[in-house]
Design a protein around this motif. Structure first.
Motif, PDB file in Angstrom:
ATOM      1  N   ARG A  75     -22.816  28.186  20.469  1.00 36.77           N
ATOM      2  CA  ARG A  75     -21.750  27.384  21.816  1.00 36.77           C
ATOM      3  C   ARG A  75     -21.605  26.011  21.353  1.00 36.77           C
ATOM      4  O   ARG A  75     -19.650  25.804  21.611  1.00 36.77           O
ATOM      5  N   ARG A  76     -21.736  25.147  20.285  1.00 37.68           N
ATOM      6  CA  ARG A  76     -21.389  23.958  20.483  1.00 37.68           C
ATOM      7  C   ARG A  76     -20.682  23.417  19.298  1.00 37.68           C
ATOM      8  O   ARG A  76     -19.739  22.146  19.154  1.00 37.68           O
ATOM      9  N   ALA A  77     -20.361  25.112  18.240  1.00 34.93           N
ATOM     10  CA  ALA A  77     -19.966  24.365  17.313  1.00 34.93           C
ATOM     11  C   ALA A  77     -18.129  24.652  17.276  1.00 34.93           C
ATOM     12  O   ALA A  77     -17.927  25.448  18.350  1.00 34.93           O
ATOM     13  N   VAL A  78     -17.326  23.349  16.724  1.00 39.08           N
ATOM     14  CA  VAL A  78     -16.450  23.158  16.410  1.00 39.08           C
ATOM     15  C   VAL A  78     -16.052  23.435  15.576  1.00 39.08           C
ATOM     16  O   VAL A  78     -16.547  23.341  14.261  1.00 39.08           O
ATOM     17  N   GLU A  79     -14.415  23.811  14.934  1.00 35.79           N
ATOM     18  CA  GLU A  79     -13.895  23.657  13.630  1.00 35.79           C
ATOM     19  C   GLU A  79     -13.875  22.851  13.031  1.00 35.79           C
ATOM     20  O   GLU A  79     -13.712  21.510  13.581  1.00 35.79           O
ATOM     21  N   LEU A  80     -14.297  23.367  11.338  1.00 34.35           N
ATOM     22  CA  LEU A  80     -14.994  21.970  10.392  1.00 34.35           C
ATOM     23  C   LEU A  80     -13.895  20.881  10.576  1.00 34.35           C
ATOM     24  O   LEU A  80     -13.835  19.624  10.100  1.00 34.35           O
ATOM     25  N   PRO A  81     -12.393  22.232   9.896  1.00 26.37           N
ATOM     26  CA  PRO A  81     -11.497  20.578   9.941  1.00 26.37           C
ATOM     27  C   PRO A  81     -11.102  19.830  11.201  1.00 26.37           C
ATOM     28  O   PRO A  81     -11.161  18.733  10.541  1.00 26.37           O
ATOM     29  N   MET A  82     -11.131  20.449  12.425  1.00 28.38           N
ATOM     30  CA  MET A  82     -10.708  19.685  13.369  1.00 28.38           C
ATOM     31  C   MET A  82     -11.761  17.856  13.636  1.00 28.38           C
ATOM     32  O   MET A  82     -10.940  17.252  13.433  1.00 28.38           O
ATOM     33  N   LEU A  83     -12.617  18.495  13.492  1.00 29.22           N
ATOM     34  CA  LEU A  83     -13.833  17.891  12.975  1.00 29.22           C
ATOM     35  C   LEU A  83     -14.124  16.520  12.208  1.00 29.22           C
ATOM     36  O   LEU A  83     -13.836  15.389  12.535  1.00 29.22           O
ATOM     37  N   VAL A  84     -13.895  16.853  10.968  1.00 25.43           N
ATOM     38  CA  VAL A  84     -13.304  16.135   9.734  1.00 25.43           C
ATOM     39  C   VAL A  84     -12.282  15.096  10.379  1.00 25.43           C
ATOM     40  O   VAL A  84     -12.398  13.726   9.958  1.00 25.43           O
ATOM     41  N   LYS A  85     -11.015  15.816  11.096  1.00 22.23           N
ATOM     42  CA  LYS A  85      -9.788  14.799  10.801  1.00 22.23           C
ATOM     43  C   LYS A  85     -10.565  13.953  11.372  1.00 22.23           C
ATOM     44  O   LYS A  85      -9.699  13.026  11.825  1.00 22.23           O
TER      45      LYS A  85
END
Length: 222
Positions: A75-85
């Motif tokens: 439920r909490r997972a966000v897209e990794l590329p967006m998070l790292v950016k």
């Protein structure tokens, strides 16, 4: 001149002897200590442990992993590329928006992504994920050893649910053991080499350029 003894012989009262103040203090202290001793109940380490149900890490992991940890991370997972950016531009914003921490520990993040699997070495499988800053290294823990507390912490399982630090640490290990049993036991990383995969998992933040994810899902992607 009459002496005190003569006065006493004539029916008078003998002079009172003054008790030194320090003797009075010692006597009062003794009485106080005795009262404390009578009202205090001493408990051995064994009796303290027996005062409540014994913590069973395996039972905790079995009832919590599938019912609480996996759904919460998904439920909490966000897209990794967006998070790292976001991490590379404003770490504070990334922490507030996507992170969760336990006490003063590091921030933890639940993430998902898609990439190309590489050759697994020393329990880590590298994944090349598109749209990440150059030099970013992404790896999935694939066992047999699974380390860290990312599953426990990213799922929001805090210290207050346990009686002491030993139970808290054992809970993290139990969740990692469940991961090995439910996911990694039937996973062959060699079969995924070079293939496109999707993943969901969590990681403890160290640096935006090194992301080591403890997965709850690894699948071949179309």
């Amino acid at each position: 001149m009459s002496t005190p003894a003569a006065a006493y012989a004539r029916g008078g009262q003998a002079p009172r002897r003054r008790i030194p103040a320090r003797w009075v203090a010692v006597a009062l202290a003794a009485v106080l200590l005795a009262a404390i001793g009578f009202s205090t109940h001493y408990r051995s380490a064994g009796s303290v442990a027996a005062s409540g149900p014994r913590f069973d890490p395996d039972a905790f992991g079995a009832r919590t992993y599938q019912s609480e940890v996996v759904p919460t991370i998904r439920r909490r997972a966000v897209e990794l590329p967006m998070l790292v950016k976001t991490m590379t531009t404003d770490q504070g914003a990334a922490n507030r928006r996507y992170g969760i921490r336990q006490g003063d520990g590091p921030y933890n993040f639940a993430v998902k992504g898609t990439g190309r699997a590489g050759v697994a070495k020393s329990g880590l499988m590298p994944v090349t994920v598109p749209d990440l800053p150059p030099g970013t290294r992404v790896s999935l823990q694939v066992g047999p050893a699974v380390n860290g507390t990312a599953l426990r912490d990213a799922a929001g399982i805090g210290f207050r649910r346990f009686r002491n630090q030993a139970e808290y640490a054992a809970a993290a290990t139990a969740l990692n053991n469940q991961l090995r049993e439910k996911l990694l036991k039937n996973l062959d990383p060699a079969q995924l080499n070079g293939k496109k995969i999707s993943f969901v998992g969590a990681f403890n933040f160290l640096t935006p350029s090194v992301v080591t994810i403890t997965p709850v899902s690894i699948k071949e992607a179309p």
